[in-house]
Scaffold this active site. Sequence first.
Site, short mmCIF file in Angstrom:
data_model
loop_
_atom_site.label_atom_id
_atom_site.label_comp_id
_atom_site.label_asym_id
_atom_site.label_seq_id
_atom_site.Cartn_x
_atom_site.Cartn_y
_atom_site.Cartn_z
CB SER A 131 42.36 18.39 18.75
OG SER A 131 42.29 19.78 18.91
CD GLU A 133 43.13 24.54 17.26
OE1 GLU A 133 43.72 24.97 16.27
OE2 GLU A 133 42.37 25.25 17.94
CE1 TYR A 155 47.97 19.13 18.67
CE2 TYR A 155 46.03 20.43 18.12
CZ TYR A 155 46.64 19.45 18.88
OH TYR A 155 45.93 18.80 19.85
P1 NAP Z 1 50.28 18.10 27.03
O1 NAP Z 1 50.10 18.55 28.44
O2 NAP Z 1 51.04 18.95 26.06
O3 NAP Z 1 50.97 16.64 27.09
C1 NAP Z 1 51.51 16.04 25.94
C2 NAP Z 1 52.19 14.76 26.36
O4 NAP Z 1 52.80 14.16 25.20
C3 NAP Z 1 53.33 14.93 27.39
O5 NAP Z 1 53.31 13.86 28.29
C4 NAP Z 1 54.58 14.88 26.51
O6 NAP Z 1 55.75 14.47 27.21
C5 NAP Z 1 54.14 13.80 25.52
N1 NAP Z 1 54.99 13.78 24.32
C6 NAP Z 1 55.33 14.82 23.53
N2 NAP Z 1 56.15 14.40 22.55
C7 NAP Z 1 56.35 13.07 22.73
C8 NAP Z 1 57.11 12.09 22.06
N3 NAP Z 1 57.87 12.39 21.02
N4 NAP Z 1 57.06 10.81 22.51
C9 NAP Z 1 56.30 10.48 23.61
N5 NAP Z 1 55.56 11.38 24.29
C10 NAP Z 1 55.59 12.66 23.86
O7 NAP Z 1 48.86 17.79 26.36
P2 NAP Z 1 47.41 17.62 27.04
O8 NAP Z 1 46.80 18.96 27.17
O9 NAP Z 1 47.53 16.73 28.21
O10 NAP Z 1 46.63 16.88 25.87
C11 NAP Z 1 46.67 15.47 25.74
C12 NAP Z 1 46.36 15.09 24.30
O11 NAP Z 1 45.08 15.60 23.93
C13 NAP Z 1 47.32 15.65 23.25
O12 NAP Z 1 47.43 14.71 22.21
C14 NAP Z 1 46.63 16.90 22.74
O13 NAP Z 1 47.06 17.19 21.43
C15 NAP Z 1 45.19 16.45 22.80
N6 NAP Z 1 44.17 17.48 23.01
C16 NAP Z 1 44.31 18.36 24.06
C17 NAP Z 1 43.30 19.28 24.30
C18 NAP Z 1 43.39 20.27 25.45
O14 NAP Z 1 42.64 21.26 25.46
N7 NAP Z 1 44.21 20.00 26.45
C19 NAP Z 1 42.15 19.28 23.49
C20 NAP Z 1 42.05 18.34 22.46
C21 NAP Z 1 43.06 17.44 22.25
P3 NAP Z 1 56.68 15.55 27.99
O15 NAP Z 1 56.00 15.76 29.34
O16 NAP Z 1 57.98 14.87 28.09
O17 NAP Z 1 56.70 16.81 27.19
O1 F7E Z 2 45.33 29.28 22.50
C1 F7E Z 2 44.93 32.87 21.71
C2 F7E Z 2 45.43 31.96 20.60
O2 F7E Z 2 47.48 28.07 22.94
C3 F7E Z 2 43.97 29.60 22.61
C4 F7E Z 2 45.82 22.79 22.73
O3 F7E Z 2 45.59 22.05 23.92
O4 F7E Z 2 43.50 23.39 22.54
C5 F7E Z 2 44.81 23.92 22.65
O5 F7E Z 2 45.11 24.72 21.50
C6 F7E Z 2 43.69 30.91 21.90
C7 F7E Z 2 44.26 30.99 20.49
O6 F7E Z 2 45.27 26.79 22.84
C8 F7E Z 2 47.85 34.13 23.46
O7 F7E Z 2 45.69 32.72 19.42
C9 F7E Z 2 46.03 34.94 22.60
O8 F7E Z 2 43.29 31.53 19.63
O9 F7E Z 2 45.73 28.20 24.76
P1 F7E Z 2 46.04 28.09 23.34
P2 F7E Z 2 44.76 26.26 21.43
O10 F7E Z 2 45.51 26.85 20.30
O11 F7E Z 2 43.28 26.46 21.42
C10 F7E Z 2 43.28 22.53 21.41
C11 F7E Z 2 41.85 22.02 21.49
C12 F7E Z 2 44.29 21.46 21.28
O12 F7E Z 2 44.01 20.38 20.78
C13 F7E Z 2 45.72 21.86 21.53
O13 F7E Z 2 46.51 20.70 21.80
O14 F7E Z 2 44.32 31.96 22.63
N1 F7E Z 2 46.00 33.60 22.41
N2 F7E Z 2 47.16 35.29 23.23
C14 F7E Z 2 47.12 33.06 22.93
N3 F7E Z 2 47.53 31.78 23.02
C15 F7E Z 2 48.73 31.55 23.64
N4 F7E Z 2 49.16 30.27 23.76
N5 F7E Z 2 49.49 32.57 24.16
C16 F7E Z 2 49.10 33.88 24.09
O15 F7E Z 2 49.78 34.79 24.55
#
Ligand code: NAP
Ligand code: F7E
Length: 336
Positions: A131, A133, A155
């Site tokens: 990520s 992050e 995270y």
């Molecule tokens: P998501 O919607 O939060 O999905 C996470 C998945 O992990 C869900 O299927 C969840 O199951 C499963 N999970 C959580 N805890 C688990 C456990 N203990 N054992 C087995 N499965 C478990 O995440 P996403 O947005 O699709 O992202 C997919 C991956 O990419 C994640 O690893 C995330 O950290 C990473 N990532 C995401 C982004 C982004 O912007 N979306 C960017 C960079 C990296 P449940 O449905 O049961 O909760």
């Molecule tokens: O926050 C700001 C918050 O929770 C984005 C995950 O998929 O992307 C995701 O992480 C920004 C942050 O995503 C609210 O402070 C303001 O700066 O949508 P987010 P994230 O933290 O960027 C990365 C790449 C991953 O890997 C992660 O799995 O938005 N923000 N106000 C808020 N965020 C939330 N959630 N809620 C608010 O009310």
Amino acid sequence: MAKKALISGVTGQDGSYLAELLLSKGYEVHGVIRRSSSFNTDRIEHLYQDPHVHGVKLFLHYGDLSDGASLQHLLHDLQPDEIYHLGAQSHVRVSFDIPEYTGDITALGTTRLLEAIRECCPKARFYQASSSEMYGLVQAVPQREDTPFYPRSPYGAAKVYSYWMTVNYRESYGLHATNGILFNHKSPRRGETFVTRKVTRAIARIKAGLQQDLFMGNLEAKRDWGYAPEYVEAMWLMLQQEKGDDFVVATGETHSVQEFIEEAFACAKLDWKQHVKIDPRYYRPAEVDLLIGDASKAKRLLGWQPKTTFKNLVRIMVQADDDLLAAQLSGKHVRA
Ligand code: NAP
Ligand code: F7E
């Protein structure tokens, strides 16, 4: 014979799009789902039909990233060609509240899976969902594969650990193991508590008269937001390479949370200032202020590039939440 893929996190945003993509390419797809007291398969329900009747090759198995034995058994029995490790406790804000659990699932869960691969199917290709992050307090702009990491949350730290374990298993044991360093990506299937979906869902409810205010945290943070279905395509392309490697996947554009809010409210012809209120509870103990990725390596070696513009993506999400709420209110629940 059809290729066999295993997806951890198949019930999540990315897992559901990836399952769709792999099924469309003729793969036999296996997903790990965890036990939950309520249904957690909403995002893949449209794909899951009885394979014996419909010929759709999606199979779901109970397992958990905290349970190494369940992963070992699965890999031993399935012998997959490709493993996409998307499962994680993926919420950054929540990781400050449950740091130990986040480390167990998001960090150690990866080691459990890598160990199971080493033991049961060392020829399988492995994708690690790394990520942006990990860059946290950014050390260079834009961020590339060689930019040093500086995570700012439990995270982010857990993902750095998993990144290095993936590199280590590639170098120590010769696994075909790849890190996709994906910048934020979203879609109508984005979890409801991430910022973009929280905003578009609230807009639909405000329009329908179901809510008046939207409580938000830091509006100044900037993110590089892409469209999830395009990002899962990049995951697949990475595992088609001859060797394991590391790739940044991003749009190369950054927008503040406020810009997203302005654009989304404008799509719905609403004045955001009338509805958005700041609630300090949504601030984080440490923030990642600016993310912007350079995906030129992915473009050069994978032929991948983003297609959907920021404005279009906002429009897609606003429209989808409008449609979803209308369907829910009329008693017809549909998934985007
Ligand atoms: P998501 O919607 O939060 O999905 C996470 C998945 O992990 C869900 O299927 C969840 O199951 C499963 N999970 C959580 N805890 C688990 C456990 N203990 N054992 C087995 N499965 C478990 O995440 P996403 O947005 O699709 O992202 C997919 C991956 O990419 C994640 O690893 C995330 O950290 C990473 N990532 C995401 C982004 C982004 O912007 N979306 C960017 C960079 C990296 P449940 O449905 O049961 O909760
Ligand atoms: O926050 C700001 C918050 O929770 C984005 C995950 O998929 O992307 C995701 O992480 C920004 C942050 O995503 C609210 O402070 C303001 O700066 O949508 P987010 P994230 O933290 O960027 C990365 C790449 C991953 O890997 C992660 O799995 O938005 N923000 N106000 C808020 N965020 C939330 N959630 N809620 C608010 O009310």
